[in-house]
Design an enzyme around this catalytic site. Structure first.
Site, short mmCIF file in Angstrom:
data_model
loop_
_atom_site.label_atom_id
_atom_site.label_comp_id
_atom_site.label_asym_id
_atom_site.label_seq_id
_atom_site.Cartn_x
_atom_site.Cartn_y
_atom_site.Cartn_z
N HIS A 1 0.82 -1.22 0.00
CA HIS A 1 0.00 0.00 0.00
C HIS A 1 0.86 1.28 0.00
CE1 HIS A 1 0.52 0.10 4.50
NE2 HIS A 1 0.50 1.40 4.26
N ASP B 1 -1.22 -7.41 1.55
CA ASP B 1 -0.49 -6.13 1.50
C ASP B 1 1.01 -6.39 1.61
OD1 ASP B 1 0.22 -3.50 1.56
OD2 ASP B 1 -0.52 -3.10 3.59
N SER C 1 4.56 1.80 8.40
CA SER C 1 4.05 0.85 7.40
C SER C 1 5.19 0.20 6.63
CB SER C 1 3.14 1.57 6.42
OG SER C 1 1.93 1.95 7.04
#
Length: 765
Positions: free
Chosen positions: A526, A575, A700
């Protein structure tokens, strides 16, 4: 007239003599008892405490000064206690060396007796702590080593040996250690030089060296030392790391004999025996023996963190040698079981016979090796052997221990071409060791050191904690520098972290990733657009300059809009992304790979070798419990990486994660929350059973890691969270919201795709 009866013909003087004899016979037991009583009275006498004092220093006395008690001396920095660090109260009620007054004297570094090819200044008879010695080479001579040395607190000069070499010999000038003289000035092949220490100092290393065909000197670089000159834990760790870790590298069975230069490397596999010999003689004492045990346990634990599986033998020795673990036992290849047996062994097993019989311990080693050779002579030829011998004194019974060293060298067929198959490291503790004896036992190899004089057993333990330098094992996954000195670079603690910047014309994104091989970074999908242009992406590795990306691989099943029909507006399922770099990473202390499950290297890290090992085996070890300790790495301030400890919730504990995910506004129309939180996610966060720190913007793509015996294995990739209470990348002070949960892509579930992309970079199960 006569009468009947016994005729008395005795002499009165003889009668009196007989009476005296009888009296003596009756008194003899009393005399013996009185002598025994007098001996017992003497045995319980105390030594005169007034004679234990030390000038300019302090001291402590054990057991009130009774027979067998020990006085230990301490001096200010830059000084040492003369005539020794301690004294024992002897049976006659006197302190050992009582006729010599204890006094703190200034530490001196060895005075140069000879320097070849140059000048040194200032010239003095004595050099004390803090003094600086400068060296210059004459014209035509090249300097190797530092131009100056400082006298250190341990009585040694700083830096490596300085040499002025005219570079006319086939071997480089071997140099002259401070305090020694050298005989021999020719440095061509087969030429020899000999060394002698001056001023009463003793030599360690080789007193004679020969220039060999490979243009290197035989033996070990010599040094001259007084009894109070000691090696610091840092020096010991560095020296043994360099030597022992190369022995581990050399033990790789896939390497050909005699082809390995002894440098610092550690590799998978290997055939090696490691013998640990612990002195348990009376002078050691229970407390020091326990510390020596702890040192051995630390050493074994450290070795076990590497992709390497030696056999261990552990022997405790005093008057007799007592094997704790034998080489032939099944437990000898299991470090945990070896450590457990060491823990259970008690010092009191030697209490009745507490001399120092070093030869007996080495004879046990010889016996174990002989048995191993009988069982498999061909394999025996390929096995490297390492002995770690710890002692606080000279041998006083059993005979010369070097006899057993010679026997072992014969058994192992140690020739010039097989020296790497046998290493003997000797650790002398305190002031009662014989430097000459230790040096005779230890191995002597070029550019290596095998004799160490430690100030005390605590210093030895500290050295053993760092005895294998993980900072040099660059190729092995999941290693890091466990301790960073204040002011050091934290990157070395988390060397697998990659910082990713995506700089587009209209926006900038920052994520993290993990180094998983020399060519690939694992991160979250992402972070990127599906059609991301490669020149927008920069990867910062090891705190250095950014690297460019050659190819971006998204997981083929990653589709943010793929579950819109189930009211999941943005799906994070699958992801995962891999970045292939334009240039391979040069692994170093600051950049090295994390371990990935389902790979051979991780099987080594998990101690799960064998053809039958599967991904399921890795999951069962790493993610077996309902609550699994894990961590992620945050960066709230630039270049300030922080470890954040969390608990992975599984089984019934995961139900609370699903319940909290339902509270997200974006999911209010989602009928089945498992459409958003699929089985492909690991969950952390919440406040039960303890508060987990939450991930923030910029985390992330970073790794979720499980530690296993000093190895770090990535089990997840930070993907998304249901609550954002951070200010950018900074966590708010105060309590974390109770419903805060973080979800991480389960790496093991993604291994088929990772294998497909990285099949040429890693060995997969």
């Amino acid at each position: 007239m006569y009468s009947t009866g016994k005729l008395d013909i005795s002499d009165p003087q003889e009668e009196r003599a007989g009476e005296r004899s009888d009296t003596l016979c009756r008194m003899l037991p009393l005399l013996l008892l009185s002598q025994i009583a007098a001996f017992i009275a003497a045995a319980v006498a105390e030594c005169d405490l007034s004679k234990a004092a030390i000038v300019d220093g302090t001291y402590t006395v054990s057991d009130g000064g009774n027979i067998g008690s020990v006085v230990k001396y301490s001096c200010p920095k830059g000084m040492y206690p003369h005539p020794g660090y301690s004294r024992e109260c002897l049976l006659d009620g006197r302190w050992k060396k009582e006729n010599i007054k204890a006094v703190c004297k200034a530490i001196q570094c060895p005075t140069p007796a000879m320097f070849e090819g140059g000048e040194l200044f200032p010239r003095r008879r004595k050099y004390f702590v803090g003094d600086v010695l400068n060296l210059e080479c004459w014209d035509g001579f090249k300097m190797f080593g530092p131009g100056n040395h400082t006298c250190l607190e341990n009585g040694k000069w700083s830096g490596k040996l300085t040499i002025c070499d005219h570079q006319e010999g086939e071997c480089r000038n071997p140099g002259i250690p401070f305090g020694a003289v050298k005989i021999g000035i020719s440095y061509n092949i087969e030429n020899s030089v000999t060394y002698e220490c001056q001023y009463g100092m003793k030599i360690t290393g080789s007193s004679k060296r020969q220039c060999m065909e490979n243009k290197r000197w035989s033996g070990a670089e010599p040094s001259c030392r007084e009894w109070y000159i000691y090696d610091t834990p840092k020096e010991v760790a560095s020296s043994i790391s360099s030597s022992l870790s190369e022995t581990i590298e050399s033990s790789d069975p896939d390497k050909e004999d005699g082809t390995v230069d002894r440098k610092v490397h550690i590799s998978e596999g290997g055939l090696m025996n490691i013998f640990i010999l612990m002195d348990a003689s009376k002078s050691v004492g229970k407390e020091n023996f326990e510390t020596a045990k702890e040192s051995s346990e630390t050493f074994i634990d450290k070795i076990s963190s590497f992709d390497f599986e030696p056999r261990y033998a552990v022997i405790s020795y005093a008057s007799l040698a007592k094997p704790i673990v034998r080489l032939s036992e099944e437990e000898s290849v299991n470090p945990d079981q070896v450590i457990e047996k060491i823990k259970k062994f008690k010092y009191r097993e030697h209490e009745d016979k507490q001399g120092t019989n070093t030869r007996a311990a080495l004879a046990e080693v010889h016996g174990m090796l002989s048995l191993q050779k009988l069982r498999d002579p061909e394999k025996f030829k390929k096995i490297r052997n390492v002995i770690l011998l710890m002692t606080d004194g000279k041998y006083n019974m059993g005979g010369d221990p070097t006899v057993e060293i010679r026997r072992m060298r014969d058994l192992l067929n140690i020739t010039k071409d097989r020296e790497e198959y046998f290493d003997v490291y000797v650790f002398g503790l305190g002031d009662d060791v014989s430097i000459t004896e230790l040096n005779d036992i230890a191995s002597k190899k070029d550019q290596e050191k095998h004799v160490f004089l430690m100030r005390d057993v605590d210093d030895m333990k500290e050295a053993f904690e760092d005895i294998i330098d993980e900072t040099e094992a660059f190729q092995m996954c999941g290693l890091s520098k466990e301790k960073v000195i204040i002011g050091g670079d934290l990157v070395e603690m988390f060397p697998w972290i990659a910082k990713i910047s995506i700089t587009r014309p209209e926006s900038q994104e920052k994520c993290k990733g993990s180094i998983v091989s020399k060519n690939f970074i694992l991160t979250a999908a992402h972070c990127f657009y599906i059609d991301e242009e490669m020149h927008y992406i920069t990867v910062d590795i090891g705190g250095g300059q950014g690297q460019k990306v050659k190819t971006l691989y998204h997981h083929p099943k990653y589709n943010p809009a793929g579950k819109s029909d189930k009211n999941v507006k943005k799906s994070f399922d699958y992801d995962l992304a891999l970045l292939e770099l334009e240039k391979p990473i040069q692994f170093s202390q600051k950049s090295r790979p994390v371990c990935l499950p389902c790979t051979n290297s991780t099987s080594w890290a998990l101690k799960q070798r064998g053809k039958s090992v599967t991904c399921s085996d890795h999951r069962n070890i790493l993610l077996l419990e309902e609550l699994v300790k894990a961590m992620f790495i945050a960066e709230e301030k630039p270049r300030n990486l922080e470890q954040k400890n969390v608990l992975i919730k599984q089984g019934r504990k995961r139900d609370a994660c699903l319940a909290d995910a339902k509270k997200v506004k974006e999911f209010e129309n989602v009928t089945d929350i498992t459409d958003a939180v699929t089985d492909n996610f690991l969950c952390t966060g919440g406040i039960e059973p303890e508060v987990d720190p939450q991930t923030c913007k910029g985390d992330s793509g970073g790794p979720l890691i499980v530690a296993f015996k000093k190895r770090y294995i990535q089990v997840g990739v930070v993907s998304w969270g249901n609550v954002n209470s951070c200010i950018g990348s900074i966590r708010r002070p105060g309590p974390v919201p109770a419903e805060s949960r973080d979800f991480h892509t389960d790496v093991i579930r993604m291994m088929d795709w990772i294998h497909e992309v990285m099949k040429d970079d890693l060995e997969f199960l």
